[in-house]
Design a protein around this motif. Sequence first.
Motif, PDB file in Angstrom:
ATOM      1  N   ASP A  78     -34.745  -6.682  40.370  1.00  0.00           N
ATOM      2  CA  ASP A  78     -35.120  -7.711  39.511  1.00  0.00           C
ATOM      3  C   ASP A  78     -35.361  -8.789  40.660  1.00  0.00           C
ATOM      4  OD1 ASP A  78     -32.530  -9.662  39.570  1.00  0.00           O
ATOM      5  OD2 ASP A  78     -31.652  -7.571  38.918  1.00  0.00           O
ATOM      6  N   LEU A  79     -35.773  -9.920  40.079  1.00  0.00           N
ATOM      7  CA  LEU A  79     -36.125 -11.082  40.968  1.00  0.00           C
ATOM      8  C   LEU A  79     -35.221 -12.137  40.659  1.00  0.00           C
ATOM      9  CD1 LEU A  79     -40.093 -11.008  41.345  1.00  0.00           C
ATOM     10  CD2 LEU A  79     -38.437 -10.595  43.103  1.00  0.00           C
ATOM     11  N   SER A  80     -34.205 -12.046  40.001  1.00  0.00           N
ATOM     12  CA  SER A  80     -33.085 -12.826  39.761  1.00  0.00           C
ATOM     13  C   SER A  80     -32.814 -13.682  41.247  1.00  0.00           C
ATOM     14  CB  SER A  80     -31.702 -12.614  38.996  1.00  0.00           C
ATOM     15  OG  SER A  80     -31.271 -11.615  40.002  1.00  0.00           O
ATOM     16  N   VAL A  81     -32.159 -14.885  40.887  1.00  0.00           N
ATOM     17  CA  VAL A  81     -31.867 -15.656  42.383  1.00  0.00           C
ATOM     18  C   VAL A  81     -30.651 -15.040  42.826  1.00  0.00           C
ATOM     19  CG1 VAL A  81     -30.511 -17.765  42.621  1.00  0.00           C
ATOM     20  CG2 VAL A  81     -32.302 -17.610  41.281  1.00  0.00           C
ATOM     21  N   GLY A  82     -29.379 -14.202  42.136  1.00  0.00           N
ATOM     22  CA  GLY A  82     -28.520 -13.478  42.487  1.00  0.00           C
ATOM     23  C   GLY A  82     -28.925 -12.347  43.206  1.00  0.00           C
ATOM     24  N   THR A  83     -29.794 -11.647  42.874  1.00  0.00           N
ATOM     25  CA  THR A  83     -30.575 -10.401  43.726  1.00  0.00           C
ATOM     26  C   THR A  83     -31.069 -10.928  44.996  1.00  0.00           C
ATOM     27  OG1 THR A  83     -30.908  -9.234  41.641  1.00  0.00           O
ATOM     28  CG2 THR A  83     -32.078  -8.539  43.692  1.00  0.00           C
ATOM     29  N   LEU A  84     -31.611 -12.036  45.091  1.00  0.00           N
ATOM     30  CA  LEU A  84     -32.333 -12.492  46.065  1.00  0.00           C
ATOM     31  C   LEU A  84     -31.520 -13.027  47.328  1.00  0.00           C
ATOM     32  CD1 LEU A  84     -35.300 -14.637  44.514  1.00  0.00           C
ATOM     33  CD2 LEU A  84     -35.546 -12.615  45.772  1.00  0.00           C
ATOM     34  N   LEU A  85     -30.429 -13.759  46.865  1.00  0.00           N
ATOM     35  CA  LEU A  85     -29.220 -14.188  47.688  1.00  0.00           C
ATOM     36  C   LEU A  85     -28.731 -12.933  48.022  1.00  0.00           C
ATOM     37  CD1 LEU A  85     -28.008 -17.421  45.721  1.00  0.00           C
ATOM     38  CD2 LEU A  85     -29.229 -17.253  48.103  1.00  0.00           C
ATOM     39  N   ARG A  86     -28.073 -11.938  47.196  1.00  0.00           N
ATOM     40  CA  ARG A  86     -27.143 -10.888  47.828  1.00  0.00           C
ATOM     41  C   ARG A  86     -28.101 -10.056  48.782  1.00  0.00           C
ATOM     42  NH1 ARG A  86     -25.031 -11.399  42.394  1.00  0.00           N
ATOM     43  NH2 ARG A  86     -26.602  -9.909  41.676  1.00  0.00           N
ATOM     44  N   SER A  87     -29.286  -9.941  48.563  1.00  0.00           N
ATOM     45  CA  SER A  87     -30.371  -8.893  49.443  1.00  0.00           C
ATOM     46  C   SER A  87     -30.323  -9.515  50.785  1.00  0.00           C
ATOM     47  CB  SER A  87     -31.514  -8.734  48.609  1.00  0.00           C
ATOM     48  OG  SER A  87     -31.486  -7.845  47.445  1.00  0.00           O
ATOM     49  N   PHE A  88     -30.785 -10.785  50.801  1.00  0.00           N
ATOM     50  CA  PHE A  88     -30.814 -11.466  51.981  1.00  0.00           C
ATOM     51  C   PHE A  88     -29.741 -11.909  52.975  1.00  0.00           C
ATOM     52  CE2 PHE A  88     -35.056 -13.265  50.346  1.00  0.00           C
ATOM     53  CZ  PHE A  88     -35.965 -13.011  51.327  1.00  0.00           C
ATOM     54  N   LEU A  89     -28.588 -11.811  52.124  1.00  0.00           N
ATOM     55  CA  LEU A  89     -27.337 -11.911  52.772  1.00  0.00           C
ATOM     56  C   LEU A  89     -26.584 -10.727  52.961  1.00  0.00           C
ATOM     57  CD1 LEU A  89     -25.939 -15.219  51.174  1.00  0.00           C
ATOM     58  CD2 LEU A  89     -27.151 -15.059  53.596  1.00  0.00           C
ATOM     59  N   ILE A  90     -27.016  -9.676  52.490  1.00  0.00           N
ATOM     60  CA  ILE A  90     -26.432  -8.215  52.542  1.00  0.00           C
ATOM     61  C   ILE A  90     -25.333  -8.525  52.002  1.00  0.00           C
ATOM     62  CG2 ILE A  90     -26.154  -6.164  54.121  1.00  0.00           C
ATOM     63  CD1 ILE A  90     -27.828  -7.448  56.109  1.00  0.00           C
ATOM     64  N   GLN A 116     -23.575  -5.408  45.806  1.00  0.00           N
ATOM     65  CA  GLN A 116     -24.219  -5.715  44.641  1.00  0.00           C
ATOM     66  C   GLN A 116     -24.123  -4.498  43.554  1.00  0.00           C
ATOM     67  OE1 GLN A 116     -28.444  -6.817  44.627  1.00  0.00           O
ATOM     68  NE2 GLN A 116     -28.290  -6.693  46.782  1.00  0.00           N
ATOM     69  N   SER A 117     -24.276  -4.521  42.477  1.00  0.00           N
ATOM     70  CA  SER A 117     -24.090  -3.316  41.598  1.00  0.00           C
ATOM     71  C   SER A 117     -25.143  -2.638  41.628  1.00  0.00           C
ATOM     72  CB  SER A 117     -23.907  -3.699  40.118  1.00  0.00           C
ATOM     73  OG  SER A 117     -24.864  -4.649  39.691  1.00  0.00           O
ATOM     74  N   TRP A 118     -26.445  -2.964  42.085  1.00  0.00           N
ATOM     75  CA  TRP A 118     -27.496  -2.011  42.109  1.00  0.00           C
ATOM     76  C   TRP A 118     -28.328  -2.148  43.420  1.00  0.00           C
ATOM     77  CZ3 TRP A 118     -29.068   2.147  40.161  1.00  0.00           C
ATOM     78  CH2 TRP A 118     -30.291   2.691  40.244  1.00  0.00           C
ATOM     79  N   PHE A 119     -29.217  -1.491  43.974  1.00  0.00           N
ATOM     80  CA  PHE A 119     -29.880  -1.275  45.174  1.00  0.00           C
ATOM     81  C   PHE A 119     -30.511  -2.838  45.471  1.00  0.00           C
ATOM     82  CE2 PHE A 119     -30.105   2.791  44.083  1.00  0.00           C
ATOM     83  CZ  PHE A 119     -29.783   3.476  45.258  1.00  0.00           C
ATOM     84  N   PRO A 120     -30.427  -2.996  46.856  1.00  0.00           N
ATOM     85  CA  PRO A 120     -30.977  -4.646  47.091  1.00  0.00           C
ATOM     86  C   PRO A 120     -32.461  -4.507  47.052  1.00  0.00           C
ATOM     87  CG  PRO A 120     -29.999  -3.281  49.093  1.00  0.00           C
ATOM     88  CD  PRO A 120     -29.571  -2.562  47.926  1.00  0.00           C
ATOM     89  N   ILE A 121     -33.111  -5.547  47.603  1.00  0.00           N
ATOM     90  CA  ILE A 121     -34.544  -5.540  47.550  1.00  0.00           C
ATOM     91  C   ILE A 121     -34.997  -4.364  48.526  1.00  0.00           C
ATOM     92  CG2 ILE A 121     -36.457  -6.899  48.330  1.00  0.00           C
ATOM     93  CD1 ILE A 121     -35.147  -9.299  47.102  1.00  0.00           C
ATOM     94  N   VAL A 122     -34.576  -4.255  49.495  1.00  0.00           N
ATOM     95  CA  VAL A 122     -34.800  -3.149  50.567  1.00  0.00           C
ATOM     96  C   VAL A 122     -33.750  -2.030  50.208  1.00  0.00           C
ATOM     97  CG1 VAL A 122     -34.961  -2.357  52.894  1.00  0.00           C
ATOM     98  CG2 VAL A 122     -35.644  -4.697  52.443  1.00  0.00           C
ATOM     99  N   GLY A 123     -34.138  -1.170  49.760  1.00  0.00           N
ATOM    100  CA  GLY A 123     -33.319  -0.122  48.906  1.00  0.00           C
ATOM    101  C   GLY A 123     -32.381   0.413  50.065  1.00  0.00           C
ATOM    102  N   VAL A 124     -32.669   0.688  50.976  1.00  0.00           N
ATOM    103  CA  VAL A 124     -31.961   1.464  52.072  1.00  0.00           C
ATOM    104  C   VAL A 124     -30.632   0.441  52.618  1.00  0.00           C
ATOM    105  CG1 VAL A 124     -33.478   3.073  52.906  1.00  0.00           C
ATOM    106  CG2 VAL A 124     -33.349   0.866  54.020  1.00  0.00           C
ATOM    107  N   ILE A 176     -34.175  -9.258  57.389  1.00  0.00           N
ATOM    108  CA  ILE A 176     -34.656 -10.228  56.604  1.00  0.00           C
ATOM    109  C   ILE A 176     -36.300 -10.145  56.624  1.00  0.00           C
ATOM    110  CG2 ILE A 176     -35.151 -12.680  56.755  1.00  0.00           C
ATOM    111  CD1 ILE A 176     -32.308 -13.210  57.430  1.00  0.00           C
ATOM    112  N   ILE A 177     -36.891  -9.728  57.696  1.00  0.00           N
ATOM    113  CA  ILE A 177     -38.226  -9.650  58.015  1.00  0.00           C
ATOM    114  C   ILE A 177     -38.861  -8.518  56.899  1.00  0.00           C
ATOM    115  CG2 ILE A 177     -40.053  -8.771  59.349  1.00  0.00           C
ATOM    116  CD1 ILE A 177     -38.602  -9.838  61.807  1.00  0.00           C
ATOM    117  N   PHE A 178     -38.055  -7.285  56.664  1.00  0.00           N
ATOM    118  CA  PHE A 178     -38.349  -6.203  55.583  1.00  0.00           C
ATOM    119  C   PHE A 178     -38.435  -6.627  54.507  1.00  0.00           C
ATOM    120  CE2 PHE A 178     -38.748  -3.911  59.843  1.00  0.00           C
ATOM    121  CZ  PHE A 178     -39.780  -2.766  59.094  1.00  0.00           C
ATOM    122  N   THR A 179     -37.164  -7.587  54.075  1.00  0.00           N
ATOM    123  CA  THR A 179     -37.103  -7.929  53.039  1.00  0.00           C
ATOM    124  C   THR A 179     -38.193  -8.790  52.328  1.00  0.00           C
ATOM    125  OG1 THR A 179     -34.607  -7.826  53.110  1.00  0.00           O
ATOM    126  CG2 THR A 179     -35.383  -9.198  51.240  1.00  0.00           C
TER     127      THR A 179
END
Length: 372
Positions: free
Chosen positions: A114-126, A129-137, A92-95
């Motif tokens: 992208d900065l959509s709500v879906g990407t934000l939620l899926r990225s923070f909650l790991i 998703q169909s593409w890379f999360p905000i923190v690519g690794v 979460i810190i690195f996100t």
Amino acid sequence: MSGTAASLSQRPDLNWLRACAVAEVVITHSDLAIKHFSQNMLRSGSYIPFSGVGVEIFFILSGYLICLNAPTYRNALEFLRSRALRIFPMYIIFTFITLAARLINPSWTWNGYDLSVGTLLRSFLILPQSWFPIVGVGWSLEHEVIFYELTALMMAGIGLTSGKRIWFGFGLVILGWIGLGLGFQPIDGTWYHHLFSVLMIAFGLGWLYCCYEQSRDGVVLKIIAVCAIGTTLLLVVTDPMNTEKVLRIAGSAAFCLIVVRQRGRIKPGGRADRLIAPIGAAAYSIYLSHWFILSGFGKLLGYLQMPAETALALRVCVIVVSLGVGLFVYAALERPLDRWLRAGQTFRQAFTVLRMKPNLPGRTVPKAVIPS
């Protein structure tokens, strides 16, 4: 990138595997540092079959370690809480750091998220998703979380007795077989692409080998042989990308087996261990931070228009710097944060015991399971 801290300190071979895995990932991604002035890329040409093999090593090691430690947890909820305390805080810190970088300069976008709500939620909650999360690794952590959830379901449903653990490991491999037959990719669509990813074979092989070490049951060896034969046969019908992943899993499994079998030759606290063990301990911090360092150096070196002849020397330098920064992040942030979270967990467990069973002579507070 998983396993309890206690197990890693008692098993230097596992720490060495973590160190080798994260070092390979950094080496692969070091293309980021020289791509603006050199065409000598590792992720092309003869190195492609090995590119990113560190991730497969991590998954095999994760299967081994979770099988080793899952029975020590009292229930599935405690297991999941320990896993969450291990991976979410730093992630979460690195996100947030990645989001802040994009707000400062919109061109600093990791894998074009992208900065959509879906990407934000899926990225923070790991979440898958169909593409890379905000923190690519973090794409690899999505697979880790699926594996943890399957393990928790097993614990809550039928338990983790010796025999059931063996068949659970085989079940993980079967999930990978389904994805292998259908051609699912690790980053390709919704949650079921992750559930049936070929990478589940890596978790399953690590899990099964741990079962064999603990039981020395010939049945486990036969199941592992069936896994190897079945996976080989499915290579006939799968696509080239999954074939490449299977070959990397096979090579990673062989490498892990050699290191684990030779663990008696590793001298804890020896000269080599003093060099390698800290990298293994800091593997998660290195994994999360190295992209920032390599990408930053890449922009700087590209701006300076460095000669192509300096690419190799500069690549080595930025790899060393990335490992060093990761070690610093571990010492300054991850380790203190982990200790603080574990102290809070221990306090909550002690309070729960005292509240439920007050004034019982001789009653001891259960020792907290150390998150890894």
